[in-house]
Scaffold this active site. Structure first.
Site, short mmCIF file in Angstrom:
data_model
loop_
_atom_site.label_atom_id
_atom_site.label_comp_id
_atom_site.label_asym_id
_atom_site.label_seq_id
_atom_site.Cartn_x
_atom_site.Cartn_y
_atom_site.Cartn_z
N TRP A 21 -10.68 -21.54 -44.95
CA TRP A 21 -10.78 -20.06 -44.92
C TRP A 21 -11.93 -19.63 -44.02
CZ3 TRP A 21 -14.56 -17.25 -48.33
CH2 TRP A 21 -14.37 -15.85 -48.31
N TYR A 54 -4.79 -16.92 -44.02
CA TYR A 54 -6.03 -17.22 -43.29
C TYR A 54 -5.78 -17.14 -41.77
CZ TYR A 54 -7.74 -19.23 -47.75
OH TYR A 54 -8.11 -19.44 -49.07
N SER A 206 -15.58 -21.62 -53.00
CA SER A 206 -16.95 -21.18 -52.72
C SER A 206 -17.96 -21.80 -53.70
CB SER A 206 -17.04 -19.65 -52.74
OG SER A 206 -16.17 -19.08 -51.78
N ARG A 228 -22.44 -17.69 -41.65
CA ARG A 228 -21.29 -16.88 -42.05
C ARG A 228 -21.68 -15.42 -42.26
NH1 ARG A 228 -17.26 -18.71 -46.80
NH2 ARG A 228 -16.86 -20.35 -45.27
P1 NDP Z 1 -18.48 -22.87 -49.58
O1 NDP Z 1 -19.15 -22.22 -50.73
O2 NDP Z 1 -18.47 -24.36 -49.49
O3 NDP Z 1 -19.11 -22.24 -48.23
C1 NDP Z 1 -18.89 -22.85 -46.99
C2 NDP Z 1 -19.81 -22.30 -45.92
O4 NDP Z 1 -21.19 -22.50 -46.27
C3 NDP Z 1 -19.62 -23.04 -44.61
O5 NDP Z 1 -18.54 -22.56 -43.87
C4 NDP Z 1 -20.97 -22.86 -43.95
O6 NDP Z 1 -21.02 -21.55 -43.35
C5 NDP Z 1 -21.93 -22.92 -45.13
N1 NDP Z 1 -22.39 -24.31 -45.38
C6 NDP Z 1 -21.67 -25.32 -45.94
N2 NDP Z 1 -22.40 -26.43 -46.06
C7 NDP Z 1 -23.61 -26.15 -45.56
C8 NDP Z 1 -24.79 -26.91 -45.41
N3 NDP Z 1 -24.84 -28.18 -45.82
N4 NDP Z 1 -25.88 -26.30 -44.86
C9 NDP Z 1 -25.81 -25.02 -44.47
N5 NDP Z 1 -24.72 -24.25 -44.57
C10 NDP Z 1 -23.61 -24.80 -45.13
O7 NDP Z 1 -16.96 -22.50 -49.60
P2 NDP Z 1 -16.03 -21.38 -48.89
O8 NDP Z 1 -16.48 -20.02 -49.27
O9 NDP Z 1 -15.90 -21.71 -47.46
O10 NDP Z 1 -14.65 -21.67 -49.61
C11 NDP Z 1 -14.10 -22.98 -49.53
C12 NDP Z 1 -12.62 -22.92 -49.58
O11 NDP Z 1 -12.16 -22.35 -50.79
C13 NDP Z 1 -11.94 -22.08 -48.50
O12 NDP Z 1 -11.87 -22.72 -47.25
C14 NDP Z 1 -10.57 -21.89 -49.11
O13 NDP Z 1 -9.82 -23.08 -48.94
C15 NDP Z 1 -10.91 -21.70 -50.58
N6 NDP Z 1 -11.03 -20.26 -50.90
C16 NDP Z 1 -10.04 -19.72 -51.68
C17 NDP Z 1 -10.05 -18.40 -52.03
C18 NDP Z 1 -8.96 -17.86 -52.88
O14 NDP Z 1 -8.83 -16.64 -53.03
N7 NDP Z 1 -8.15 -18.72 -53.47
C19 NDP Z 1 -11.11 -17.48 -51.56
C20 NDP Z 1 -12.15 -18.15 -50.80
C21 NDP Z 1 -12.08 -19.49 -50.49
P3 NDP Z 1 -21.93 -21.18 -42.08
O15 NDP Z 1 -22.37 -22.46 -41.42
O16 NDP Z 1 -21.03 -20.35 -41.25
O17 NDP Z 1 -23.06 -20.39 -42.65
#
Ligand code: NDP
Length: 318
Positions: A21, A54, A206, A228
């Site tokens: 996502w 997405y 998340s 993000r």
């Molecule tokens: P996370 O809470 O894992 O956040 C991921 C983001 O955090 C990354 O894209 C990055 O963003 C940052 N990040 C991750 N690891 C690190 C690190 N080690 N150091 C620094 N920054 C880091 O999960 P998401 O919010 O991305 O959600 C994960 C998945 O859940 C989605 O891809 C989707 O498949 C699902 N989802 C489902 C939903 C639903 O309604 N069913 C809604 C939302 C998500 P950056 O580097 O850009 O700051």
């Protein structure tokens, strides 16, 4: 990588699942997306979560390309249906039979696969009779286009009703996909107890609150470049609820806890959601492969009760 059964089914998924996502087809270039998928596979992740909505279908397309050539039987691919993908005609949203039947075929084509392991209702549709929705899902399963059914952000009551109908129809509704992290614990009260009773697992999204639990967003400081929260294509909007000084100050207090355990903050956040017995997997997102390599090390980490207590105390009532 450790694997957990999804609900009361025989399907095992990697307890850390990779999701795309806001990243694939949007925030990051396709090369970076492929590198993240490669890092996930290298780290032992076998389960991949996406959705048709997405990036208007592009996230499924990019994931399908990145997984091309992998042995299908070694992967678990999950996608979702509900919101419009592309044209927004009057039948392009929700869980009607028409929208489900058209959406599954479009998803399979973009993902370049004959079936998904779990087909998930992205939200509950209050306007379509639940019987119609579940019958359509049952027909998708019978056609061999999905093996199991899941839901996302359904209430305990909706889950019970959907599960009962699925059971009557002879299909398995085995997963619930809610938001869950140290900063968002809503499911603990009703969804988790109902799910445990029904034989349904959580696959939580998340888990590190979109990056906030890494501690990189500091109270009173500029947003980190390229994060993000600065991505105007969509991410900035959703992460905002956590970006206040009170929450960010509390998060900073987790740092000594992570340091004492020799974990990074991201690893602590992912490990925390995995301590809940009803959670089958944490779905992690990543904008670069190094994040995947780091976060995946939360697999198999046990947080003792005194650590869980320290975390609760650090976070207080937020
Ligand atoms: P996370 O809470 O894992 O956040 C991921 C983001 O955090 C990354 O894209 C990055 O963003 C940052 N990040 C991750 N690891 C690190 C690190 N080690 N150091 C620094 N920054 C880091 O999960 P998401 O919010 O991305 O959600 C994960 C998945 O859940 C989605 O891809 C989707 O498949 C699902 N989802 C489902 C939903 C639903 O309604 N069913 C809604 C939302 C998500 P950056 O580097 O850009 O700051």
């Amino acid at each position: 990588m450790e694997f957990r059964y999804l609900g009361d089914s025989g399907l095992k998924i990697s307890e850390i699942t990779y999701g795309n996502w806001l990243t694939h087809g949007s925030q990051i270039e396709n090369d970076a997306a492929t590198a993240c998928v490669r890092a996930a596979l290298d780290a032992g992740i076998t389960t991949f979560d996406t959705a048709d909505v997405y990036a208007n279908g592009a996230a499924e397309t990019v994931l399908g390309e990145a997984l091309k050539g992998e042995r299908r039987a070694s992967l678990e691919i999950l996608t979702k249906v509900y919101w419009p993908t592309g044209p927004k005609g009057h039948n392009d949203c929700g869980l009607s039979r028409k929208h489900i039947m058209e959406s599954i075929d479009a998803s399979l084509s973009r993902l370049q696969t004959d079936y998904v392991d779990v087909y998930q209702a992205h939200r509950y549709d209050t306007e379509t009779p639940l019987e119609e929705t579940m019958q359509a899902f049952a027909d998708v399963v019978r056609a061999g286009k999905a093996h199991y059914i899941g839901v996302s952000e359904w209430t305990a009551e909706q889950l019970r009703a959907g599960h009962a109908l699925a059971t009557d129809l002879g299909i398995k509704l085995i997963s619930s996909q809610p938001q869950y992290s140290m900063l968002w614990r809503v499911i603990e009260e009703q969804v988790v107890p109902a799910s445990a009773e029904l034989g349904v697992s959580q696959i939580v999204f998340s888990p590190i609150a979109q990056g906030v639990l890494t501690g990189k967003y500091k109270p009173g400081a500029e947003l980190p470049a390229g994060s993000r929260a600065t991505d105007e294509k969509g991410g900035a909007n959703m992460i905002r609820r956590f970006l206040n000084d009170e929450t960010l100050s509390r998060v900073q207090q987790l740092e000594p806890i992570a340091a004492d355990l020799g974990l990074s903050m991201a690893q602590l956040g992912v490990a925390w959601v995995l301590q809940n017995d009803n959670v089958a997997a944490a779905i992690i997102g990543a904008s670069r492969p190094e994040q995947v390599a780091e976060n995946v090390k939360a697999s198999g980490v046990t947080l003792e009760l005194d650590v869980m207590k320290r975390i609760d105390e650090a976070l207080g009532d937020i």
